[in-house]
Motif scaffolding. Sequence first.
Motif, PDB file in Angstrom:
ATOM      1  N   ILE A 194      37.221   9.689  36.232  1.00  0.00           N
ATOM      2  CA  ILE A 194      37.147   9.986  37.662  1.00  0.00           C
ATOM      3  C   ILE A 194      35.794   9.499  38.169  1.00  0.00           C
ATOM      4  N   ASP A 195      35.794   8.636  39.177  1.00  0.00           N
ATOM      5  CA  ASP A 195      34.563   7.975  39.622  1.00  0.00           C
ATOM      6  C   ASP A 195      33.542   8.952  40.186  1.00  0.00           C
ATOM      7  N   PHE A 196      33.996   9.876  41.052  1.00  0.00           N
ATOM      8  CA  PHE A 196      33.063  10.816  41.666  1.00  0.00           C
ATOM      9  C   PHE A 196      33.713  12.184  41.808  1.00  0.00           C
ATOM     10  N   THR A 219      47.429   5.601  39.149  1.00  0.00           N
ATOM     11  CA  THR A 219      46.748   6.881  39.392  1.00  0.00           C
ATOM     12  C   THR A 219      46.857   7.804  38.183  1.00  0.00           C
ATOM     13  N   THR A 220      47.015   7.208  37.007  1.00  0.00           N
ATOM     14  CA  THR A 220      47.210   8.007  35.785  1.00  0.00           C
ATOM     15  C   THR A 220      46.054   8.956  35.541  1.00  0.00           C
ATOM     16  N   SER A 221      44.824   8.445  35.624  1.00  0.00           N
ATOM     17  CA  SER A 221      43.651   9.285  35.378  1.00  0.00           C
ATOM     18  C   SER A 221      43.582  10.443  36.364  1.00  0.00           C
ATOM     19  N   LEU A 222      43.786  10.146  37.616  1.00  0.00           N
ATOM     20  CA  LEU A 222      43.711  11.191  38.633  1.00  0.00           C
ATOM     21  C   LEU A 222      44.807  12.228  38.428  1.00  0.00           C
ATOM     22  N   ASN A 223      45.998  11.784  38.105  1.00  0.00           N
ATOM     23  CA  ASN A 223      47.105  12.729  37.870  1.00  0.00           C
ATOM     24  C   ASN A 223      46.812  13.639  36.687  1.00  0.00           C
ATOM     25  N   ASP A 224      46.280  13.061  35.614  1.00  0.00           N
ATOM     26  CA  ASP A 224      45.948  13.863  34.424  1.00  0.00           C
ATOM     27  C   ASP A 224      44.812  14.835  34.719  1.00  0.00           C
ATOM     28  N   PHE A 225      43.827  14.384  35.490  1.00  0.00           N
ATOM     29  CA  PHE A 225      42.709  15.250  35.856  1.00  0.00           C
ATOM     30  C   PHE A 225      43.191  16.407  36.719  1.00  0.00           C
ATOM     31  N   ILE A 284      41.191  22.346  41.894  1.00  0.00           N
ATOM     32  CA  ILE A 284      41.214  21.192  42.792  1.00  0.00           C
ATOM     33  C   ILE A 284      41.760  21.571  44.166  1.00  0.00           C
ATOM     34  N   ALA A 285      40.979  21.275  45.184  1.00  0.00           N
ATOM     35  CA  ALA A 285      41.404  21.554  46.557  1.00  0.00           C
ATOM     36  C   ALA A 285      42.134  20.357  47.146  1.00  0.00           C
ATOM     37  N   HIS A 286      41.557  19.180  46.943  1.00  0.00           N
ATOM     38  CA  HIS A 286      42.142  17.971  47.510  1.00  0.00           C
ATOM     39  C   HIS A 286      41.598  16.773  46.743  1.00  0.00           C
ATOM     40  N   SER A 287      42.337  15.675  46.752  1.00  0.00           N
ATOM     41  CA  SER A 287      41.935  14.469  46.039  1.00  0.00           C
ATOM     42  C   SER A 287      41.925  13.282  46.990  1.00  0.00           C
ATOM     43  N   TYR A 288      41.009  12.344  46.703  1.00  0.00           N
ATOM     44  CA  TYR A 288      40.896  11.148  47.530  1.00  0.00           C
ATOM     45  C   TYR A 288      40.973   9.890  46.669  1.00  0.00           C
ATOM     46  N   ILE A 289      41.697   8.917  47.153  1.00  0.00           N
ATOM     47  CA  ILE A 289      41.685   7.574  46.584  1.00  0.00           C
ATOM     48  C   ILE A 289      41.183   6.634  47.675  1.00  0.00           C
ATOM     49  N   ILE A 290      40.105   5.930  47.380  1.00  0.00           N
ATOM     50  CA  ILE A 290      39.566   4.948  48.314  1.00  0.00           C
ATOM     51  C   ILE A 290      40.144   3.597  47.925  1.00  0.00           C
ATOM     52  N   HIS A 291      40.874   2.960  48.831  1.00  0.00           N
ATOM     53  CA  HIS A 291      41.509   1.684  48.506  1.00  0.00           C
ATOM     54  C   HIS A 291      41.514   0.769  49.736  1.00  0.00           C
ATOM     55  N   PRO A 292      41.783  -0.545  49.537  1.00  0.00           N
ATOM     56  CA  PRO A 292      41.727  -1.478  50.678  1.00  0.00           C
ATOM     57  C   PRO A 292      42.933  -1.374  51.610  1.00  0.00           C
ATOM     58  N   PHE A 295      34.804  28.262  44.102  1.00  0.00           N
ATOM     59  CA  PHE A 295      34.472  26.878  43.792  1.00  0.00           C
ATOM     60  C   PHE A 295      35.719  25.997  43.779  1.00  0.00           C
ATOM     61  N   ARG A 296      35.653  24.852  44.493  1.00  0.00           N
ATOM     62  CA  ARG A 296      36.761  23.917  44.540  1.00  0.00           C
ATOM     63  C   ARG A 296      36.267  22.483  44.341  1.00  0.00           C
ATOM     64  N   ILE A 297      37.106  21.702  43.679  1.00  0.00           N
ATOM     65  CA  ILE A 297      36.757  20.330  43.313  1.00  0.00           C
ATOM     66  C   ILE A 297      37.523  19.335  44.192  1.00  0.00           C
ATOM     67  N   PHE A 298      36.840  18.243  44.553  1.00  0.00           N
ATOM     68  CA  PHE A 298      37.458  17.135  45.286  1.00  0.00           C
ATOM     69  C   PHE A 298      37.201  15.850  44.493  1.00  0.00           C
ATOM     70  N   PRO A 299      38.106  15.468  43.598  1.00  0.00           N
ATOM     71  CA  PRO A 299      37.914  14.217  42.857  1.00  0.00           C
ATOM     72  C   PRO A 299      38.105  13.008  43.754  1.00  0.00           C
ATOM     73  N   VAL A 300      37.304  11.966  43.494  1.00  0.00           N
ATOM     74  CA  VAL A 300      37.365  10.739  44.290  1.00  0.00           C
ATOM     75  C   VAL A 300      37.504   9.549  43.350  1.00  0.00           C
ATOM     76  N   GLU A 301      38.539   8.758  43.549  1.00  0.00           N
ATOM     77  CA  GLU A 301      38.763   7.535  42.792  1.00  0.00           C
ATOM     78  C   GLU A 301      38.567   6.341  43.722  1.00  0.00           C
ATOM     79  N   VAL A 302      37.866   5.302  43.243  1.00  0.00           N
ATOM     80  CA  VAL A 302      37.602   4.113  44.047  1.00  0.00           C
ATOM     81  C   VAL A 302      38.379   2.932  43.474  1.00  0.00           C
TER      82      VAL A 302
END
Length: 452
Positions: free
Chosen positions: A382-384, A409-415, A423-431, A394-401
């Motif tokens: 997970i990048d960030f 999204t295998t890593s994010l799904n497993d995380f 985990i509260a919410h997840s973000y994927i930054i993409h073009p 306490f809540r986590i917001f994973p960010v994948e770039v």
Amino acid sequence: MDIERKIYQELLKWKQEAQGKKALLIEGARRVGKSTIAEKFGREQYRSYILIDFNKAPKSVRDNFENLNELDIFFQNLSLEYNVRLYPRQSLIIFDEIQKYPRAREAIKYLVADGRYDFIETGSLISIKENVFGITIPSEERKLRMYPVDFEEFAKAMGEELLLAYIRQCFLEEKPLEQKMHAKAMRLFREYMLVGGMPQSIVAYAENGRDFYASDREKRDILGLYRDDIRKASKRYNSRVSALFENIPGYLSTHEKKIVLSQIDDGSRFTQYDDPLFWLDDSMICNLCYKCNDPNVGFALNKNDAAVKCYMGDTGLLVSLAFSENEISDQQLYKAIMGGRLSLNEGMLYENMIAQMIAAKGKKLYFYTRYNEEKHRNDIEIDFLLSNESKTSFRIFPVEVKSSKNYTTTSLNDFRELYSGRIAHSYIIHPKSYAREGNITKIPPYMFFCCF
């Protein structure tokens, strides 16, 4: 060209709240615009101001700090030296590059207590040990960190206020931009990625007809200043600081992007690089990102000091550090990046930019990896990691770039499965355009600023 900076509002807030009872210390990397914003503030918000640049202040000004027992004479000397009349509670005195003369910083305690004038200090590398050795750090000092020009500020400087408003509106309404506007916003973001957030680079770019090469010349001058600063660092470790700095593009070009000391010196240990890493982080030349071993119970408590990524504080500077002047001069590099065809190196730039945007919000950088013994590799990356910073909930917001339009999204799904309770919410930054899938928001990089 005047670049509107958000930090100006923080200066107004300080002036109103401090009421002359605290000086303001603006910290930031070299050439980030500290002196410019302080002088602009003095010009616009006070009846008069004096700027003392300790890079070139004459001996008479430095000697004047021996007169602190006679402050009437002290202020009179400054007024005569700079030919500026000072007005009680209506004048500002700026100590520029104060790390060059720590005695002035120590004097803040007495000058603020006197109450006649307001004081702003600016400087680079201020809190590094050798710059404050032997002086008393004043408690009458409020610190404010200044970062490179951010994407919103850059867009405004390029005359794109309406586009910014449209981006914010689409984020709030959870919908993608119209396709032509998406393409325009992506182009603007790539411009920002290449030009960076150093004011001189932006001015050169804008005033020369959006010329990337003019921007690059300014950035290389700034990198030269950074190298000079590194050479002046403590002789105990300046060669290690230099080695880390010059190797940043190499680290970020790898899959894991972590610092690998064996690339610098075989047999090196991270304990030998504590001070060099601290120097790069504290100078704000770089943003350090540490691995969090167990994000379930907080990031800082589980920081792994031996697993660290080192991002450049400004992505535009990373471009000029990573590529030679010859590579840049023929415009092919810019053409590839603007067209989204740089593959691995574009991923490096995207990730550095997101790190820069997170750090500019005053947040520490953390990442997460899990090593799979059976596969002999990391099976989750997970990048960030962001959090709500709550101690009770306490809540986590994973960010994948992702720099490519095609990704998994295998890593994010497993995380998300591993830490589902936090985990509260997840973000994927993409073009690609904005998309929402359950608790995962997929957003283009130009929209990331809306998440804070």
